[in-house]
Structures are given as C-alpha cells and as structure tokens.
Design a protein around this motif. Sequence first.
Motif, PDB file in Angstrom:
ATOM      1  N   SER A   1      44.766  55.487  27.625  1.00  0.00           N
ATOM      2  CA  SER A   1      44.890  53.905  27.906  1.00  0.00           C
ATOM      3  C   SER A   1      43.707  53.663  29.444  1.00  0.00           C
ATOM      4  N   ALA A   2      43.289  54.288  29.968  1.00  0.00           N
ATOM      5  CA  ALA A   2      41.896  54.338  30.941  1.00  0.00           C
ATOM      6  C   ALA A   2      40.947  53.659  30.304  1.00  0.00           C
ATOM      7  N   LYS A   3      40.418  54.042  28.914  1.00  0.00           N
ATOM      8  CA  LYS A   3      39.268  53.893  28.495  1.00  0.00           C
ATOM      9  C   LYS A   3      39.662  52.103  27.569  1.00  0.00           C
ATOM     10  N   MET A   4      40.639  51.860  27.518  1.00  0.00           N
ATOM     11  CA  MET A   4      41.636  50.620  27.123  1.00  0.00           C
ATOM     12  C   MET A   4      41.273  49.478  28.422  1.00  0.00           C
ATOM     13  N   TYR A   5      41.486  50.331  29.497  1.00  0.00           N
ATOM     14  CA  TYR A   5      41.920  49.150  30.704  1.00  0.00           C
ATOM     15  C   TYR A   5      40.495  49.237  31.280  1.00  0.00           C
ATOM     16  N   LYS A   6      39.208  49.985  31.092  1.00  0.00           N
ATOM     17  CA  LYS A   6      37.798  49.665  31.454  1.00  0.00           C
ATOM     18  C   LYS A   6      37.143  48.727  30.569  1.00  0.00           C
ATOM     19  N   LYS A   7      37.982  49.152  29.655  1.00  0.00           N
ATOM     20  CA  LYS A   7      36.851  47.940  28.223  1.00  0.00           C
ATOM     21  C   LYS A   7      36.985  47.317  28.657  1.00  0.00           C
ATOM     22  N   TYR A   8      38.785  46.078  29.118  1.00  0.00           N
ATOM     23  CA  TYR A   8      39.534  44.621  29.060  1.00  0.00           C
ATOM     24  C   TYR A   8      39.706  44.359  31.029  1.00  0.00           C
ATOM     25  N   PHE A   9      39.946  45.781  31.680  1.00  0.00           N
ATOM     26  CA  PHE A   9      40.717  44.840  32.913  1.00  0.00           C
ATOM     27  C   PHE A   9      39.304  43.683  33.302  1.00  0.00           C
ATOM     28  N   SER A  10      39.488  42.913  33.718  1.00  0.00           N
ATOM     29  CA  SER A  10      38.707  41.638  35.083  1.00  0.00           C
ATOM     30  C   SER A  10      39.057  41.503  36.200  1.00  0.00           C
ATOM     31  N   PRO A  11      38.625  41.229  37.393  1.00  0.00           N
ATOM     32  CA  PRO A  11      39.029  40.461  38.455  1.00  0.00           C
ATOM     33  C   PRO A  11      40.284  38.923  37.904  1.00  0.00           C
ATOM     34  N   ARG A  12      40.101  38.275  36.547  1.00  0.00           N
ATOM     35  CA  ARG A  12      40.879  37.375  36.488  1.00  0.00           C
ATOM     36  C   ARG A  12      42.523  37.887  36.290  1.00  0.00           C
ATOM     37  N   TRP A  13      42.736  39.060  35.975  1.00  0.00           N
ATOM     38  CA  TRP A  13      43.624  39.920  35.727  1.00  0.00           C
ATOM     39  C   TRP A  13      44.397  39.544  37.352  1.00  0.00           C
TER      40      TRP A  13
END
Lengths: 260, 578
Positions: B283-295
């Motif tokens: 979950s942490a890996k995916m969070y780092k991959k996809y999370f952006s300030p737009r969220w």
Amino acid sequence: MPKDKLKIGIYELTGCAGDALLIVDCEEELVNIFTAANIEVFLMAKSDNRHGELDVALVEGSVSTEKEKEELLDIRKRARVVVAIGGCACVGGPQAAFLDKKEWEKNLKKVYGNIEFSHSQPLQSKPIDAYIKVDYYLPGCPIGKAQFLSTFTRMVNGNPPELFRFPVCVECKWHENDCLLNKDILCLGPLTLAGCGSVCPNFNVPCFGCWGPTEEANRTSEYHLLREKGFDTEVIKNRMANYSGTRITEFFEQFRKEKR
Amino acid sequence: MKTISIDHLPRVEGNGGVFATIDGHVITEVKLVINEGPRLIERLTVGKTPEEDVSIAPRICAICTVSHKNAAIRAMENALGIKVQPKITLLRELAHMGEFIESHSLHVYYLALPDYVGFPNAIAMASKFPFEVKIALEMKQFGNAIMKILNGRMIHGENMVIGGFGLFPTREDLVWIKNRAIQFMPFVFRTVELFCGLDYPTVPESDTLYACCEPGNGQYGLWGEEIILSTGQKFARDDYKSLTNEFLVPHSFCKRSRYKGNPYSVGALARVNVLGERLQGESAKMYKKYFSPRWKKNPLFHNAAQALEILYSFEKVPELVDEILALPENPPVVPYKTKNGKGTGLVEAPRGLLIHHYEVKDGLVSDVDIITPTAQNAEDIERYCYVAAQKLLDEGKEDAIRDRMDLVVRAFDPCVSCSVHMAEVKHASSDDWKKKLADLQTAGPVFIGIGKEGRSDDRAGLDLAEKMREAGLENVYLESDIEEDHILEGLTGRPLIFLDVVNMGEPAGKIALLPLQHVFWNAVLSHRLLPAVSNRLTLDQIKNAYILGIQPESIEEGSRLSDGVREAVEKILEEITN
C-alpha cells in the motif's frame, strides 16, 4: 421462458436500503435477474430508469414523507402487482415503533426542533399498505436471499410466491439448536416470521424479532413465560415492539385492557 | 430561471437529489436534497436496553451495518466500562475489513466506473469489461462472506455483541478467509492501477479540511480514540462535538456539520490525505507511486483513495487472521453490572468518520447521538457541486454541469439511507431576485451598502443604501458603519443583505441575489471588503447572509453611475419599498 419479459421496478422509500442491497448482493444471480426480466427501475444499480407501466413493483421502506406517499400512490397506479419487500415496507420497520402520533410528533421535534422543511413534509412512518393495496409481502431485515430468489423466479414464470408462514423456532429446530428460552434468555423466536434460517440462535444470540411478527403467534403466552422468567414488563413490551411496527397494535391494546 | 436537477440520483445508496440554479452567468443556489424520510433512530433506542440499541442502531444503514455495529458496541463498552480481550478486537477489525472490501469494490466498480467508461450501469459495462465486472463481483462477494462468517449475516448480522461474540469463527473459516484474500492480490493491484491511473477531470478543485479517526501508534487504521484533522489538530473522542457542530437546513432531513464555519470532508480520501504517509508494505509503494497534491483538493480522487484502501484491506486481512489464530482461547462474552455511564465510539465507515454517543441510566439508554459520514460531507458536497457548476458555466460548458455534479456527489459515495438520488440544473427567471428578496424581507433583514466613492459604478451599493434611508427604511447601514462591532453583534437571527456591484459577466444593470458563502467559495466574485466583514460574522450569520449584486459597466475612476446600474438601483429601491 415467456416471450414477453416482465417489467419490474425496484423502489426504495425510507429505510436502510438493505433490501435493494441484498438484491445487488445476489452476486452470482445478478446477471440472470437482469436478463430474466426487464428491470425498468432500480435506482441503486442503474442510471437509465424508466418510470412507466410495470408488471411488478418491489417496494422497500416505510412511507415517511408526503413525497413518498405521492410516489407510492403513483407506483400503485402503474404496477399490476405490488410486493412489499423488507420489514419497513411490510410492517413499518423500527421507525414505526412510535405507534402514538403524539409521541412521534414529540420525538420529531426533539431531533429536528422547530425547523420548517421546504422539500417535503415528514409523516409518521407507516408500512406501505397503510396507503395502497399490497399483493404480496416479502418479510425480512433485510429480506433473505433464498426467499427473494424463489419469489422472483416464481413471479417471472407467472406463479404466485410461496412464503414461510411459521415462526423462527421451526427453523431453529431444523438447526438442532438448544432453546435459548430454556436458558432464560429473552428470545423472540416463537413470535417472529421465519425465513432468516434462525441465524441469530445459530450464533448463540437470541432472536430480536427483526423479520416482524407471525400472524398466528401466541403473544400472550410468550409474555407470561417471559414474566415468569423475571423479565420486566417494559423490557418485554419494548422487545416485542422494536421490529413489529403497526402489526401488534391490537395485541398492545388488548394488553392494556387486561392490565386495567 | 433554470435549474439543473438530478431528481433521483442513480447509483448511490438511498434517495436524494442535487439542484443548481443558474441566473445568467452565476450559480445562485446549489442544494443537496435528501428525500429519505425522518426515522428518528436516535429517539427509537431511548428507553431500550444497550443490547437492543446495538441491534437497532445498525439498521440506519445496510451498507455500513458493520461500521454502525462496531461504533455502537465501542460506545456502549466505553459507557459501561467493559474491556474486551485482544482477540475480540481483532475479530471485529476483520469484520470491518470485510465491509471495506464489500463497500469499496461495489462503489468503485459498479457505481463509479460506469461514468468513466461511458455506460449507464455495470451490467451494460460487462459487455466491454467482462473480466473486471466478474472479478469485482467476486471481490465484493468475498467481503460479504467475511461479514457473514463473523457477524452471522451479510447485512444486519447480530453475532457481534457488547462484550464479545455470540459464536467464534472456526479455524477452517479463518484459514479460508486468509487464503482467499491472498488469491485476490493480482486483481487488487490491477484495481489500484485502474482507479489511481484514471484521468480525473480538474473541475472541481478547491482546498478543504479533512477529518478521520486517529488510529494511534503511528498506524493507518479504521478506528481510534481520537479524531485527527488534516491540520494535525486532534480531538478526544468525547469532544467530537467541537468538530461536528451539527445544524439543520430546511431542504433536507439530514443534519449538517461544519468546523469553524467551514465545510469539511470525511471518507477514504480524507483518510489517505491525513494518514497516507503511515501506510506500509505494498500500500505504501502504491501510495508513493500515485499520490499527488491534486488528491488534497479534488474530491474525484475519492475513487483512487478507495482503490488504495482495497489494497490496504487485502494486505491487512491475512495479518489479522494470523494474529487471531495465534490466540486459540475463545473468551466468553464479558458480563457487566454497570447500569450508568456515558460513552463515545469512533470508527471509520467506508464513507468516513462515524460517531455513536450514548448515555445509559438505570440500565436503559437515556440519550443517543449518532453522526454519520454523509451528514458531515453534505456541506462539502454542496460546496464542490457549486464550485464545479460555476467553473463549467464560466467556461461556457453549461451542458456539462449536470453530469459533473452527478460525478462529484457519487465520488463522495454518499450513503443516502444514512441521511442521501442526484442532479438538476435550472435557469432563474430575470425576476428571480425579487421573489427571494420578498422572502427575506419577511424575516426583517439588515442591509449594508458596500462600495467606493469616485469609482463610477462601484458606488452603487452606497447610493442604494442612502436612498433606502431617505425612503425611511430602518436597519440600513453603510460599509463605514459596521466597523463598530456592536452593529453586527445585534443582528442574530436576521438575514444580512450586502448591497454591492458584482462582476457576473453580464450586461450592466443585471441584478442577482447570491448567498454570501457562494461568494467565498468562488474567487471570481470576491470583493475586497468581504474578508474583513466575514471574519467577524458567526456561522449562523454567514449562512443567513446574501449579496444583492448589480453588474457594473465600469469601476474605473469616475463620479457617475452608468445608466444601466442607475436603473438597477431604482428597480431594487422600488422592490424594497413596496
């Protein structure tokens, strides 16, 4: 299969949406449900809803606003057969436990104060047969998958539904459970419509009566039995009333007379 | 007057609608209407035993039944001073994971995805996405199976009771749950990639405040003893009212919440925004991959956050099962003798922070307060719909408003039965402001003229106020008067109407009556004075404040009003003095 598929509408009035959700929860059968009949209206599951003539309307929830009353009257006009699905549509649900209008008004005020509602006026929650003729009642809180699928299949093939009329105790015996009443636990199995598969007693939890009352139940006898076991009158009455809605009004009136 | 409406919002759970009113180039009103009737659940359980409450309260909502059950049980156990063993807590958490898997997979695949791939429903979508539709169904079914095994039924199970469990799941059942969860992992990754990678529209984007449970110990989690905000501020569980501040609006049976006068958001996106850094493993890996300030500012990313939480749940299930199997002893239901107490239970329902609060007296429930996620989100849903509608209108895409509002509401995954079907757009008649003004006048409004001398049309608000005074009207003030605080303080309960020029992109002299909060939400209409005034207004005043705006021709230096604006001033004066 008949050539012309039945037109079916699934409507939700005030409730927890559990009965509509249970239909969505028929995961494996869902595609078959949508192909065996024309599901004209099902707000929870689709956005292309057509509110026209229907062969069968399945209605969930209690009537709790003026707008819902109008919607229900309109559904009755458009539908050949109306089936009440779930405790709220069949008996009024937990929200119909305030049988006395004044008591309901008092509690409405406690929650919402003196605010004037602009979108729709609130009504004391009632089962749908308080306003329209209902052809069949499919009880449950929520409805049971087996009973729903059997009813749906029978109706799609032009047959009337066949529903359980006996109490939870029968199913409980099928499951070889020890009677919880014998253990002095306040269980409403003898008064409650079967169909749930006696799920709570199977889990060592007493029946709370959530499928609503059976017509033929001997309530007076259950009441005296529970009194003998030392339960408080109010506690027994509340427990019986929680999920019975408007269906045991007569019993309570008779009860009041006897007490006098 | 034109209204864009989604009368019955489809593919949401329950019954509600969104209405937006367009008056020329401005949106004058957005309402999230909840048609669901009042059930008075909070009053139904008063006078009942704690056991009955724990049975009835979850009936509020079929989708969040396990969340309600856990919230009710946690609150009652806090009230009655009951401590349960770790195995009980772990089993409850496992049931909660079941609900998250079921609810999130139903929402992302069946309710949300059809919008993004252009189908009216998931069954129709099956023709193009047969694999996704089939496996998502199995995933949802798996969530239901977990709930059935642990709570007795998929919907409204009763096996979880105050102090423990009626019956414990067998070792076989638990091992099946663990193995089945692992089997789903490839599809779970595909789900995250699909929903985190979707091309979410940029409208609406606007900052907001997020709130969720603080799980403690630096962990990600679905319940806690505190509430945490995106600002880092925390509230103890019994202090929840400091956040929620519930109030009512006439167009809904669902109560609303605001924090310090501002709407806030709860739900999967709130959790990921506040606690995302704490995720571990895949979950942490995916969070780092996809999370952006737009969220942080776009509610449509709710679906991406839900997908991430599906992964979180699937990773967590095998861990929980291992921990449970390491505790072979099945503790009996904890008996209790306490007859009096007060307690709060905080959990994260799939759609956000859920609060149950009870007071027990002489063994019976005497007071109940239940705050659902949709009730807390209602204000922000309205705000984002407003922001989206105004932005699209500015871009000349009026036809897109209805569908976009629909998308916004659905992204929040509102549980209408807890409280909310959806959107309609209508056009205001040119006289719409007259009707609204007449309504407000019955409530004894206070007028405040705003403007600047020497800047041609910018003085219109001041001129109008002065003319109203000359006509003998009371409760009319000028901008300069309200610097004295006592004037604003004395206005409780009465509508405030600011008289001002507002640039609406219309021909000069156009009149519109706008709710003040819409002006705050949209920079296009902002006025230099308003922040100073608004800081001194209470929430009740802001909700009851309006701008009677006139479209100026020019606010360049100059001393006289343009003809159109002068006519507008006369029109308003006539209307008010009649």
